[in-house]
Design an enzyme around this catalytic site. Structure first.
Site, PDB file in Angstrom:
ATOM      1  N   ILE A  72      -7.894  -1.250   0.002  1.00  0.00           N
ATOM      2  CA  ILE A  72      -7.526  -2.818   0.612  1.00  0.00           C
ATOM      3  C   ILE A  72      -7.318  -2.755   2.051  1.00  0.00           C
ATOM      4  O   ILE A  72      -6.052  -2.249   2.449  1.00  0.00           O
ATOM      5  CB  ILE A  72      -6.349  -3.321  -0.100  1.00  0.00           C
ATOM      6  CG1 ILE A  72      -6.493  -3.376  -1.707  1.00  0.00           C
ATOM      7  CG2 ILE A  72      -6.019  -4.350   0.345  1.00  0.00           C
ATOM      8  CD1 ILE A  72      -5.557  -4.025  -2.587  1.00  0.00           C
ATOM      9  N   HIS A  73      -8.403  -3.079   2.853  1.00  0.00           N
ATOM     10  CA  HIS A  73      -8.177  -2.784   4.226  1.00  0.00           C
ATOM     11  C   HIS A  73      -7.650  -4.040   4.628  1.00  0.00           C
ATOM     12  O   HIS A  73      -7.212  -5.043   3.701  1.00  0.00           O
ATOM     13  CB  HIS A  73      -9.210  -2.354   4.829  1.00  0.00           C
ATOM     14  CG  HIS A  73     -10.523  -3.095   4.521  1.00  0.00           C
ATOM     15  ND1 HIS A  73     -10.692  -4.317   4.635  1.00  0.00           N
ATOM     16  CD2 HIS A  73     -11.455  -2.567   3.597  1.00  0.00           C
ATOM     17  CE1 HIS A  73     -11.812  -4.707   4.092  1.00  0.00           C
ATOM     18  NE2 HIS A  73     -12.312  -3.613   3.276  1.00  0.00           N
TER      19      HIS A  73
END
Lengths: 90, 322
Positions: free
Chosen positions: A14-15
């Site tokens: 999850i950037h």
């Protein structure tokens, strides 16, 4: 209060961009949406909160949702994670 | 962009700057100045008339005059006459050089203004071209307020009565400088967009409930600035909960002004929100980006690195049978 388990499928985790999509989706609901990873619980309507999880590929998260539209929110967010936010799954 | 610029206007605005004098009586030439480029008519004097760009300001320097000196009287008459085969806006002689009688006679006869500068040819051409570029540059009026915030030109735009003037006033109160309120005249200069106020509206501001104020009178000379490059357009919009606002700032947004892409930031506003502090932050963040420091990109990279290493650990443990 509804609860659901989800798994991060995205290759790079999850950037920031993905965090943005989670926050956008969660913000559309009235319910309080919390996201938990290994005991660390953050508000899914907060960009930095979601980013702070540092949820890598394969990480298991728990959604804790409470409010009038909780079931709807859970279905929507679970759906997003299961389809990897419409991204290619590797 | 003026369609045409008369020699009279040019002379009146620049006689001091370029140290110009008029050698003919009239300043109303047969054609106005219509191009930012200049022309040196050396080839036309020699008889090569192709590409004689007669509509431009004609610059006669030492080369042209030395050539004329090398000719006998009859040849001089022919050479000079070639210049006047087409209408010219004006002729400017450089370096304060003496003008041959024949040239002077013909300029009078054809009603072409003849000017002379004491400046060196190359320097004069350089400065004249720069000046004409500004005069003929594409320009447009924009509804908004331009403020110099920490040296960054922020142009506030948005529907009328959204509070652009009030934000500008608040910024001025905090020590920033007003360039123009309500109407900003923008002009393209190279890759930059320069903004300034209209001549007669300079530093006046209309604040609903007070009326007209003059920012320079109220706050002093340090609160104003004549001209500033427009670096960021701050688009003010009414808060709309159904709209998705930029949360991470990883993507740059641009808006077009006179064919130039200018950075744009869209800010949702609602009563009680302190836009002034946000405006200062936009300016500071813009400067950081100019210096190559991008907070959003850096955070994203840190996240990616951290998750990559966590992933490796996870994989290691998964296949670690002992």
């Amino acid at each position: 209060m509804v609860t659901g388990k989800i798994k991060v499928l995205n290759e790079t985790g999850i950037h920031l961009r993905l965090a943005n999509e989670i926050v956008s989706a969660a913000s559309k609901f009235e319910a309080t949406v919390m996201l938990e990873k290994e005991g660390l619980e953050v508000n899914a309507k907060s960009m930095l909160g979601v980013a702070m999880l540092g949820a890598e590929q394969g990480a298991e998260l728990t959604l804790n949702i409470e409010g009038s539209d909780e079931q709807d929110a859970l279905d929507t967010l679970t759906g997003l994670f299961e389809t990897n936010f419409g991204r290619e799954m590797i | 962009m003026p369609q045409e610029y008369t020699v009279k206007e040019f002379f009146e605005e620049n006689s001091e700057e370029f140290d110009l004098e008029v050698l003919t009586d009239n300043l109303g030439g047969p054609i106005p100045i219509t191009s930012e480029d200049i022309h040196r008519p050396a080839f036309a004097l020699t008889g090569f008339m192709e590409n004689f760009l007669h509509k431009r300001i004609q610059i006669i320097g030492e080369t042209e005059l030395l050539y004329l000196e090398s000719l006998d009287k009859g040849q001089v008459a022919d050479a000079v006459a070639r210049l006047f085969s087409q209408p010219l806006p004006c002729i400017i002689v450089t370096k304060g050089l003496d003008v041959p009688k024949k040239l002077l006679d013909l300029t009078v006869e054809h009603g072409v203004p003849l000017l002379r500068t004491t400046m060196q040819t190359t320097e004069f051409i350089h400065e004249l071209t720069g000046y004409l570029e500004l005069i003929f540059a594409p320009r447009t009026l924009i509804h908004g307020s331009l403020v110099d915030v920490y040296g960054v030109g922020l142009l506030f735009s948005g529907r009328s009565a959204i509070g652009k003037s009030e934000i500008a006033l608040d910024l001025v109160e905090r020590g920033h400088r007003l360039v123009a309120d309500d109407v900003v005249e923008t002009v393209r200069h190279g890759d930059a967009i320069l903004g300034r106020g209209r001549e007669h509206l300079k530093h006046y501001m209309e604040i609903r409930g007070i009326g007209i104020i003059n920012v320079m009178d109220v706050f002093g000379i340090r609160a104003v600035r004549i001209q500033k490059r427009v670096e960021v357009v701050v688009q003010l919009e009414d808060w709309d909960p159904s709209k998705d606002w930029d949360r991470h700032g990883l993507d740059e947004h641009y808006t077009d002004i006179l064919g130039i892409e200018v950075r744009q930031v869209v800010i949702p506003i609602f009563p009680g929100k302190n836009i002034t502090v946000i405006a200062e932050t936009i300016a500071l963040n813009h400067m950081l980006k100019v210096y190559g420091i991008d907070a959003a990109k850096r955070l994203d990279q840190q996240l990616l690195d951290m998750m990559e290493s966590d992933k490796k650990t996870r994989r290691y443990l998964l296949y670690d049978h002992e």
